[in-house]
Write a protein that holds these residues in place. Structure first.
Motif, PDB file in Angstrom:
ATOM      1  N   MET A   1      58.146  73.425  18.528  1.00 38.17           N
ATOM      2  CA  MET A   1      56.825  74.039  18.980  1.00 38.17           C
ATOM      3  C   MET A   1      56.254  72.867  19.626  1.00 38.17           C
ATOM      4  O   MET A   1      55.535  73.349  20.650  1.00 38.17           O
ATOM      5  N   VAL A   2      56.295  71.727  19.223  1.00 34.61           N
ATOM      6  CA  VAL A   2      55.480  70.704  19.614  1.00 34.61           C
ATOM      7  C   VAL A   2      56.275  70.224  21.198  1.00 34.61           C
ATOM      8  O   VAL A   2      55.363  70.150  22.169  1.00 34.61           O
ATOM      9  N   VAL A 103      63.478  67.690  21.858  1.00 38.87           N
ATOM     10  CA  VAL A 103      63.894  68.796  20.945  1.00 38.87           C
ATOM     11  C   VAL A 103      64.968  68.221  19.773  1.00 38.87           C
ATOM     12  O   VAL A 103      64.962  68.774  18.584  1.00 38.87           O
ATOM     13  N   PHE A 104      65.796  67.099  19.885  1.00 39.40           N
ATOM     14  CA  PHE A 104      66.749  66.546  19.030  1.00 39.40           C
ATOM     15  C   PHE A 104      65.486  66.095  17.714  1.00 39.40           C
ATOM     16  O   PHE A 104      65.942  66.261  16.650  1.00 39.40           O
ATOM     17  N   PHE A 105      64.728  65.271  18.198  1.00 43.50           N
ATOM     18  CA  PHE A 105      63.788  64.638  17.317  1.00 43.50           C
ATOM     19  C   PHE A 105      63.000  65.454  16.467  1.00 43.50           C
ATOM     20  O   PHE A 105      62.879  65.445  15.356  1.00 43.50           O
ATOM     21  N   GLU A 106      62.682  66.678  17.194  1.00 42.46           N
ATOM     22  CA  GLU A 106      61.919  67.830  16.328  1.00 42.46           C
ATOM     23  C   GLU A 106      62.671  68.542  15.575  1.00 42.46           C
ATOM     24  O   GLU A 106      62.211  69.014  14.432  1.00 42.46           O
ATOM     25  N   THR A 107      63.776  68.857  15.878  1.00 43.63           N
ATOM     26  CA  THR A 107      64.708  69.590  15.256  1.00 43.63           C
ATOM     27  C   THR A 107      65.298  68.992  13.788  1.00 43.63           C
ATOM     28  O   THR A 107      65.231  69.431  12.788  1.00 43.63           O
ATOM     29  N   PHE A 108      65.653  67.740  13.943  1.00 41.29           N
ATOM     30  CA  PHE A 108      66.296  67.034  12.886  1.00 41.29           C
ATOM     31  C   PHE A 108      65.575  66.101  12.158  1.00 41.29           C
ATOM     32  O   PHE A 108      65.749  65.731  11.205  1.00 41.29           O
ATOM     33  N   LEU A 109      64.511  65.555  12.782  1.00 36.50           N
ATOM     34  CA  LEU A 109      63.619  64.436  12.110  1.00 36.50           C
ATOM     35  C   LEU A 109      62.419  65.297  11.397  1.00 36.50           C
ATOM     36  O   LEU A 109      61.898  64.602  10.224  1.00 36.50           O
TER      37      LEU A 109
END
Length: 110
Positions: A1-2, A103-109
């Motif tokens: 979302m961010v 997207v990677f950071f938002e999803t996995f972190l």
């Protein structure tokens, strides 16, 4: 979302930046020609995207925090666009890599 809120804010500000008379026409995204020909439509579309981004931000974080976060995000995006667009560093490759990392950071972190 961010990431979606950030992307909408970037597109909205870039549309507004494209309607400016002081903008050095780079022509990387293809929006520059359209914004030059249809300034009023581009400004209205940009305003609609900004309001949508603000609404999503307030929905995601709450009214006070969402407004504050949106303003901080807008200042950050505006500074990056104004600094990087004349240097021709904003292109599809750079933004694609940035979007994938976000997207990677938002999803996995988070």
């Amino acid at each position: 979302m961010v990431t979606l809120i950030s992307l909408l804010t970037f597109i909205a500000f870039y549309l507004l930046y494209g309607t400016s008379k002081k903008m050095a026409s780079v022509g990387v995204f293809g929006l520059e020609k359209w914004t030059g020909e249809h300034k009023k439509s581009a400004q209205l579309a940009s305003l609609a995207l900004m309001i949508l981004s603000l609404g999503l931000s307030c929905f995601y974080w709450g009214l006070g925090s969402g407004t504050f976060s949106f303003l901080i995000l807008l200042m950050t995006v505006a500074s990056l666009v104004i600094l990087l667009a004349p240097l021709r560093l904003l292109n599809y490759r750079f933004l694609g890599i940035l979007l994938l990392c976000a997207v990677f950071f938002e999803t996995f972190l988070f």
